[in-house]
Write a protein that holds these residues in place. Sequence first.
Motif, PDB file in Angstrom:
ATOM      1  N   ASP A   1       0.765  -1.337   0.098  1.00 46.56           N
ATOM      2  CA  ASP A   1       0.114   0.029   0.024  1.00 46.56           C
ATOM      3  C   ASP A   1       0.822   1.162  -0.140  1.00 46.56           C
ATOM      4  O   ASP A   1       0.380   2.293  -0.439  1.00 46.56           O
ATOM      5  CB  ASP A   1      -1.005   0.062   1.242  1.00 46.56           C
ATOM      6  N   TYR A   2       1.980   1.132   0.378  1.00 42.65           N
ATOM      7  CA  TYR A   2       2.925   2.349   0.330  1.00 42.65           C
ATOM      8  C   TYR A   2       4.377   2.045   0.454  1.00 42.65           C
ATOM      9  O   TYR A   2       4.682   0.644   0.848  1.00 42.65           O
ATOM     10  CB  TYR A   2       2.629   3.230   1.471  1.00 42.65           C
ATOM     11  N   PHE A   3       5.192   2.797   0.136  1.00 45.48           N
ATOM     12  CA  PHE A   3       6.768   2.394   0.048  1.00 45.48           C
ATOM     13  C   PHE A   3       7.387   3.710   0.691  1.00 45.48           C
ATOM     14  O   PHE A   3       7.020   4.730   0.813  1.00 45.48           O
ATOM     15  CB  PHE A   3       7.213   2.489  -1.313  1.00 45.48           C
TER      16      PHE A   3
ATOM     17  N   ARG B   1       2.452   6.848  -1.527  1.00 39.56           N
ATOM     18  CA  ARG B   1       1.403   5.699  -1.267  1.00 39.56           C
ATOM     19  C   ARG B   1       1.346   4.928  -2.852  1.00 39.56           C
ATOM     20  O   ARG B   1       1.787   5.704  -3.765  1.00 39.56           O
ATOM     21  CB  ARG B   1       0.043   6.489  -1.332  1.00 39.56           C
ATOM     22  N   SER B   2       0.508   3.952  -2.857  1.00 36.84           N
ATOM     23  CA  SER B   2       0.623   2.948  -3.997  1.00 36.84           C
ATOM     24  C   SER B   2      -0.264   3.629  -5.121  1.00 36.84           C
ATOM     25  O   SER B   2      -0.294   3.164  -6.171  1.00 36.84           O
ATOM     26  CB  SER B   2       0.114   1.655  -3.509  1.00 36.84           C
ATOM     27  N   ASN B   3      -1.198   4.605  -4.728  1.00 38.51           N
ATOM     28  CA  ASN B   3      -2.009   5.118  -5.753  1.00 38.51           C
ATOM     29  C   ASN B   3      -1.296   6.462  -6.443  1.00 38.51           C
ATOM     30  O   ASN B   3      -2.070   7.294  -6.897  1.00 38.51           O
ATOM     31  CB  ASN B   3      -3.425   5.640  -5.100  1.00 38.51           C
ATOM     32  N   MET B   4      -0.003   6.736  -6.264  1.00 41.88           N
ATOM     33  CA  MET B   4       0.688   7.657  -6.465  1.00 41.88           C
ATOM     34  C   MET B   4       1.775   7.225  -7.572  1.00 41.88           C
ATOM     35  O   MET B   4       2.298   6.178  -7.421  1.00 41.88           O
ATOM     36  CB  MET B   4       1.196   8.694  -5.439  1.00 41.88           C
TER      37      MET B   4
ATOM     38  N   LEU C   1       9.858   7.927  -7.495  1.00 39.58           N
ATOM     39  CA  LEU C   1       8.905   7.601  -8.655  1.00 39.58           C
ATOM     40  C   LEU C   1       8.739   6.100  -8.439  1.00 39.58           C
ATOM     41  O   LEU C   1       9.497   5.209  -7.998  1.00 39.58           O
ATOM     42  CB  LEU C   1       9.628   7.665  -9.822  1.00 39.58           C
ATOM     43  N   LEU C   2       7.259   5.799  -8.585  1.00 45.72           N
ATOM     44  CA  LEU C   2       7.007   4.480  -8.445  1.00 45.72           C
ATOM     45  C   LEU C   2       6.127   4.086  -9.858  1.00 45.72           C
ATOM     46  O   LEU C   2       5.342   4.834 -10.262  1.00 45.72           O
ATOM     47  CB  LEU C   2       5.586   4.599  -7.340  1.00 45.72           C
ATOM     48  N   ASN C   3       6.768   2.906 -10.090  1.00 42.85           N
ATOM     49  CA  ASN C   3       6.113   2.171 -11.459  1.00 42.85           C
ATOM     50  C   ASN C   3       5.703   0.841 -10.985  1.00 42.85           C
ATOM     51  O   ASN C   3       6.287  -0.149 -10.833  1.00 42.85           O
ATOM     52  CB  ASN C   3       7.230   1.992 -12.577  1.00 42.85           C
TER      53      ASN C   3
END
Lengths: 113, 115
Positions: free
Chosen positions: A31-33, A51-54, A65-67
Amino acid sequence: GESVGLHLPTLSVQEGDNSIINCAYSNSASDYFIWYKQESGKGPQFIIDIRSNMDKRQGQRVTVLLNKTVKHLSLQIAATQPGDSAVYFCAEGFSGGYNKLIFGAGTRLAVHP
Amino acid sequence: SAVISQKPSRDICQRGTSLTIQCQVDSQVTMMFWYRQQPGQSLTLIATANQGSEATYESGFVIDKFPISRPNLTFSTLTVSNMSPEDSSIYLCSVGTQTGNTEAFFGQGTRLTVV
């Protein structure tokens, strides 16, 4: 004694350059990092979370940055300074997990003048 | 935020003995965790310390080897029992302060060397 990060991959950069530290994660249910910085002899210190929705979040001199498609996380440090030299870990967390974290392998950042 | 104090900060122990590590927090916290960081490696969660009940252990860790106590909301101990050189690691206490807050705070760690 052996220092933190002795056997971890090392990223060497010149002072003033930008640094990019990468992390691959495995659990698509995260759910988050969080990115943590660990200096020798100290516990991990919180840098920034996402958050995982970003897909992007910015802080002071840092950007995460999240991919989620390829399960990849990166930490960008602008204008790297000698004080940024440390080991950096990404960690996954889960809502309802109450701050229980799964840590990635870590990368040692060495900043040269 | 939370300030976490761990004792001892480091120790050198004989194999076959046990060491108890203390974690004291300056405020009441919901969650407390214990991690192990083997030399040159990342952190691995050992267990969640539950107040008033038995700790919840992760795969590969057992209560007989790593007994944990948590008598109140500000204090926990981790014991490393019947130590061998393979137990040489940094042991870290971590706390979570509230639901919805992602940040977990860490103590400075206890560097254990078993000889």
